[in-house]
Design an enzyme around this catalytic site. Structure first.
Site, PDB file in Angstrom:
ATOM      1  N   GLY A 100       0.834  -1.193   0.000  1.00  0.00           N
ATOM      2  CA  GLY A 100       0.000   0.000   0.000  1.00  0.00           C
ATOM      3  C   GLY A 100       0.866   1.239   0.000  1.00  0.00           C
ATOM      4  O   GLY A 100       1.998   1.218  -0.474  1.00  0.00           O
ATOM      5  N   CYS A 101       0.335   2.279   0.572  1.00  0.00           N
ATOM      6  CA  CYS A 101       1.041   3.557   0.623  1.00  0.00           C
ATOM      7  C   CYS A 101       2.428   3.381   1.216  1.00  0.00           C
ATOM      8  O   CYS A 101       2.585   2.879   2.326  1.00  0.00           O
ATOM      9  CB  CYS A 101       0.239   4.544   1.456  1.00  0.00           C
ATOM     10  SG  CYS A 101       1.075   6.102   1.758  1.00  0.00           S
TER      11      CYS A 101
END
Length: 170
Positions: free
Chosen positions: A9-10
Site C-alpha cells: 500500500g502507501c
C-alpha cells in the site's frame, strides 16, 4: 548489506515499522515492477504504469535477518487483498514481496505458505512474490514523509484503516 523490497500500500506507512530496527541502514520509498522508465508519483498513482509503491530496505542480515523482515512485513498488510491496501485502491497499492536472491524467494514463499496454513485468515493469501527489477526512488518529498509532515501522515494513516486492521487481525 542486502536489499529487501516490499509493497504494502502507501509507501509512507511502510517505512515506520522498519526504521528503528537494528541493522537497518536505509529505507527508501519508490516504485518497482512497471513498464515506464523513471516514473513519477503522478504517473504511478494512476495505476497505468504497472509499478507498485514500494520500500527498498538496505539491511545487515547478521543483525536483522530477512526472515524477521518478512515477519514485520506481513503484519503491516492485509495479505488477502490484491486490490490495494486499506483506503489505497489499485494495482499500484497491492501487496507484493520482491526478492533479490533465490534465498529470499524461498524464504518469502515459505513465509507466505506458513501464513496460509496458520488459520489466521479465512480468505486466501494473495500477496505476490516477484523478482526484483529496477527500483526507482520516489520524489524527495516522499522520503521520510512521516518526519517532514507528521500531522498529515498521522491523519492519513488514521483514515486509512491500516492500524485498526492490524490491531484486529494481528
Amino acid at each position: 548489506m542486502e536489499k529487501a523490497t516490499f509493497a504494502g500500500g502507501c509507501f509512507w506507512c511502510m517505512v515506520t515499522p522498519f526504521e528503528e530496527q537494528p541493522g537497518i541502514e536505509s529505507i527508501v520509498s519508490g516504485y518497482m515492477g512497471g513498464h515506464v522508465d523513471d516514473p513519477t508519483y503522478e504517473q504511478v498513482k494512476t495505476g497505468t504504469t504497472g509499478h507498485y509503491e514500494v520500500v527498498e530496505i538496505t539491511f545487515d542480515p547478521t543483525l536483522f535477518a530477512y526472515e524477521r523482515l518478512l515477519e514485520l512485513y506481513w503484519i503491516q498488510t492485509d495479505p488477502t487483498d490484491d486490490g490495494g491496501q486499506f483506503q489505497d485502491r489499485g494495482s499500484q497499492y497491492a501487496p507484493a514481496i520482491f526478492y533479490h536472491t533465490e534465498d529470499q524467494r524461498v524464504k518469502a514463499e515459505q513465509s507466505r505458505d506458513a501464513l496460509a496454513v496458520s488459520g489466521r485468515f479465512k480468505q486466501p493469501i494473495v500477496t505476490k512474490i516477484l523478482p526484483a527489477d529496477t527500483f526507482y526512488p520516489a520524489e524527495e518529498y516522499h522520503q521520510d514523509f512521516h518526519k517532514k509532515n507528521p500531522a498529515h501522515y498521522k491523519e492519513d494513516r488514521k483514515k486509512s484503516g491500516r492500524d485498526a486492521f492490524i490491531e484486529q487481525a494481528w
